[in-house]
Design a protein around this motif. Structure first.
Motif, mmCIF file in Angstrom:
data_model
loop_
_atom_site.group_PDB
_atom_site.id
_atom_site.type_symbol
_atom_site.label_atom_id
_atom_site.label_comp_id
_atom_site.label_asym_id
_atom_site.label_seq_id
_atom_site.Cartn_x
_atom_site.Cartn_y
_atom_site.Cartn_z
ATOM 1 N N GLY A 260 -11.916 2.631 7.789
ATOM 2 C CA GLY A 260 -11.024 3.274 7.380
ATOM 3 C C GLY A 260 -10.835 4.741 6.996
ATOM 4 N N LEU A 261 -12.148 4.772 6.053
ATOM 5 C CA LEU A 261 -12.264 6.239 5.755
ATOM 6 C C LEU A 261 -12.573 7.217 6.653
ATOM 7 N N SER B 290 -16.722 -0.136 -3.259
ATOM 8 C CA SER B 290 -16.527 0.767 -2.257
ATOM 9 C C SER B 290 -17.265 2.095 -1.934
ATOM 10 N N SER C 127 0.892 -1.213 -0.071
ATOM 11 C CA SER C 127 -0.161 -0.220 -0.072
ATOM 12 C C SER C 127 0.746 1.262 0.043
ATOM 13 N N TYR D 118 -12.770 12.058 -3.404
ATOM 14 C CA TYR D 118 -12.679 10.844 -3.940
ATOM 15 C C TYR D 118 -12.821 10.777 -5.382
ATOM 16 N N ARG E 7 -9.474 8.086 8.985
ATOM 17 C CA ARG E 7 -8.544 8.929 8.321
ATOM 18 C C ARG E 7 -9.161 10.287 8.201
ATOM 19 N N TYR F 220 -9.393 0.228 -2.581
ATOM 20 C CA TYR F 220 -10.807 -0.128 -1.688
ATOM 21 C C TYR F 220 -10.271 0.495 -0.105
ATOM 22 N N SER F 221 -11.464 0.959 0.180
ATOM 23 C CA SER F 221 -11.099 1.420 1.489
ATOM 24 C C SER F 221 -12.566 1.163 2.534
ATOM 25 N N THR F 222 -12.564 0.598 3.738
ATOM 26 C CA THR F 222 -13.840 0.423 4.221
ATOM 27 C C THR F 222 -14.238 1.720 4.906
ATOM 28 N N GLU G 249 1.091 4.108 -2.994
ATOM 29 C CA GLU G 249 0.689 5.412 -2.790
ATOM 30 C C GLU G 249 1.868 6.511 -2.850
ATOM 31 N N ASN H 158 -19.472 2.976 1.132
ATOM 32 C CA ASN H 158 -18.805 3.144 2.277
ATOM 33 C C ASN H 158 -18.665 4.919 2.387
ATOM 34 N N SER I 26 -5.111 7.709 -0.016
ATOM 35 C CA SER I 26 -4.926 6.066 -0.265
ATOM 36 C C SER I 26 -5.394 5.810 -1.497
#
Length: 167
Positions: free
Chosen positions: A159-160, A77, A20, A65, A163, A154-156, A24, A80, A151
């Protein structure tokens, strides 16, 4: 046996974090000022509702996003992101559609996922300014318009959300 499973799990987590981080590296650095990314004449973009929207925090932490309507991970995703927008008053969300074949493809994406946050039509210049190389990509911007998190992929929802709390 249990020790072996724990070691394998730790190896997997370490490998995931390393990969990751490598992916990034092509993104904008944290602490980049968003206001300095684009010339004054192109700071506002047309949303799917016809409004002019700037990609800046407006008194709230903002998640920007970047997605493409054909991206399957974006389809997986985006709910989310919608949940973050609906359930957290301290967070604003702006989605930027890129690499779309037609505006209708963007409208279909919005309709399919019942999105209620602003979605703007991006362009190649915006894609380059934000160093977007894959989808989905996102940046979290603080109230001073400084990137505090980033990021790729995919982010949960959790996780979002976490952040957005990095202030």
């Amino acid at each position: 046996m249990l020790r072996s499973l724990i070691l394998q799990g730790l190896f997997f987590v370490a490998a995931f974090i390393l990969l990751s981080s490598l992916r990034e590296m092509s993104m904008l650095d944290k602490n980049t000022q968003v206001k300095q990314l684009s010339p004054v004449e192109s700071k506002q973009f047309t949303s799917t509702t016809g409004e002019l929207i700037s990609i800046e925090a407006q008194d709230k932490t903002t998640v920007v996003y970047f997605f493409a309507p054909w991206c399957q991970i974006c389809h997986a995703s985006i709910s989310n992101l919608q949940s973050i927008f609906e359930n957290n008053r301290h967070v604003n969300v702006i989605a930027v559609a890129l690499d779309f074949t037609s505006q209708q493809a963007v409208y279909d994406f919005i309709s399919q996922h019942q999105l209620t946050f602003p979605v703007i039509f991006g362009n190649e210049q915006l894609k380059q300014q934000y160093a977007i190389t894959a989808y989905p990509s996102y940046y979290v911007i603080d109230m001073d318009n400084k990137i505090i998190a980033r990021s790729l992929g995919y982010s949960t929802e959790l996780g979002l959300y976490l952040r957005t709390l990095l202030l």
